[in-house]
Design an enzyme around this catalytic site. Structure first.
Site, PDB file in Angstrom:
ATOM      1  N   SER A 148       0.768  -1.129  -0.156  1.00  0.00           N
ATOM      2  CA  SER A 148      -0.005  -0.108  -0.017  1.00  0.00           C
ATOM      3  C   SER A 148       0.894   1.258  -0.068  1.00  0.00           C
ATOM      4  O   SER A 148       1.965   1.362   0.634  1.00  0.00           O
ATOM      5  CB  SER A 148      -0.814   0.115   1.231  1.00  0.00           C
ATOM      6  OG  SER A 148      -1.613   1.415   1.432  1.00  0.00           O
TER       7      SER A 148
ATOM      8  N   TYR B 184      -1.348  -0.085  10.041  1.00  0.00           N
ATOM      9  CA  TYR B 184      -1.425  -0.543   8.558  1.00  0.00           C
ATOM     10  C   TYR B 184      -0.404  -0.146   7.832  1.00  0.00           C
ATOM     11  O   TYR B 184       0.314  -1.099   7.111  1.00  0.00           O
ATOM     12  CB  TYR B 184      -2.760  -0.287   8.050  1.00  0.00           C
ATOM     13  CG  TYR B 184      -3.008  -0.468   6.509  1.00  0.00           C
ATOM     14  CD1 TYR B 184      -3.236  -1.680   6.178  1.00  0.00           C
ATOM     15  CD2 TYR B 184      -2.839   0.437   5.747  1.00  0.00           C
ATOM     16  CE1 TYR B 184      -3.586  -2.152   4.816  1.00  0.00           C
ATOM     17  CE2 TYR B 184      -2.993   0.124   4.281  1.00  0.00           C
ATOM     18  CZ  TYR B 184      -3.328  -1.021   3.819  1.00  0.00           C
ATOM     19  OH  TYR B 184      -3.637  -1.413   2.374  1.00  0.00           O
TER      20      TYR B 184
END
Length: 193
Positions: free
Chosen positions: A82, A95
C-alpha cells in the site's frame, strides 16, 4: 483459514499442494484496516492489524517457498502493499507500518529464496472497489479524490490484477525484489492548486 495464525496458514498452503500437486503462484492479498485514531487504538487492534498485513503474508510465503523450492520451476510470490507504507498514513498507522515491513520482507525474501522463487510487491494506491464509498465517501467525494490523482481516476481491481499477472508470468522472470507502484502518478501536491 485464519492466516494470521502460522499453523493455519501453513496447513492452507499444504492443502493447496495436496489437491493440485504443486504451487506456482501466491498472491498475498488479505489485508486492510478500518480507520482509527492512532492515539486511542487499542493494543489488541494494532496487533491484529499487524498480524493480518505483515505476519499473515510472511507465514503463507514461508510455507509456499518450502514447496516451490522443491519444484523444478520454482514459483512466484506477489505481496500486495500500500502507498500507506511510503507516506504518512493518518488513522491507519499500524497498517502503514505493517505494509512498510512487508516491503522489506519482500526484498529480503527475494534475495534469500533466489533463484528458484521470485518475490515482488505490488504497491496499490487508491482503488475503486465495491466498498470504496465506505472509505472515501459518496460519489461526489470520490470524484473530488480522483481530481487529485494525475491519472484522473482511482485504480480498479483489474489494474492490480494485471500487475499481479505480469509479476507471476514468465514475462517477469528476471523481476524479483521489486516494488511495482500503482498509484496513477501519486498524490498531487497541494501547492499546484
Amino acid at each position: 483459514a485464519d492466516i494470521r495464525d502460522g499453523e493455519q496458514a501453513s496447513a492452507m498452503v499444504d492443502h493447496v499442494v495436496a489437491i493440485h500437486g504443486r504451487i506456482d503462484v501466491v498472491i498475498n492479498n488479505a489485508g486492510g484496516s478500518p480507520p482509527t485514531d492512532t492515539t486511542s487504538a487499542s493494543y489488541r487492534f494494532s496487533e491484529r492489524i499487524v498480524a493480518l498485513n505483515l505476519l499473515a503474508p510472511i507465514f503463507v510465503s514461508q510455507r509456499a517457498n518450502h514447496h516451490m523450492q522443491a519444484q523444478a520451476t520454482g514459483g512466484a510470490i506477489v505481496n500486495i502493499g500500500s502507498v500507506a507504507a511510503q507516506r504518512p498514513a493518518p488513522t491507519v498507522a499500524a497498517y502503514g507500518a505493517a505494509k512498510a515491513g512487508l516491503a522489506n520482507f519482500t526484498m529480503t525474501a527475494a534475495q534469500e529464496w533466489a533463484p528458484k522463487v521470485r518475490v515482488n510487491t505490488v504497491t496499490a494506491g487508491l482503488i475503486r472497489t465495491e466498498a470504496a464509498s465506505l472509505h472515501y465517501g459518496n460519489e461526489a467525494a470520490i470524484a473530488r479524490i480522483e481530481q487529485t490523482v494525475p491519472a484522473g481516476r482511482l485504480a480498479t481491481p483489474d489494474d492490480i490484477a494485471d500487475a499481479c499477472l505480469f509479476l507471476a508470468s514468465s514475462a517477469a522472470d528476471y523481476v524479483s525484489g521489486a516494488n511495482l507502484v500503482l498509484h496513477g502518478g501519486g498524490d498531487r501536491p497541494a501547492f499546484l492548486d
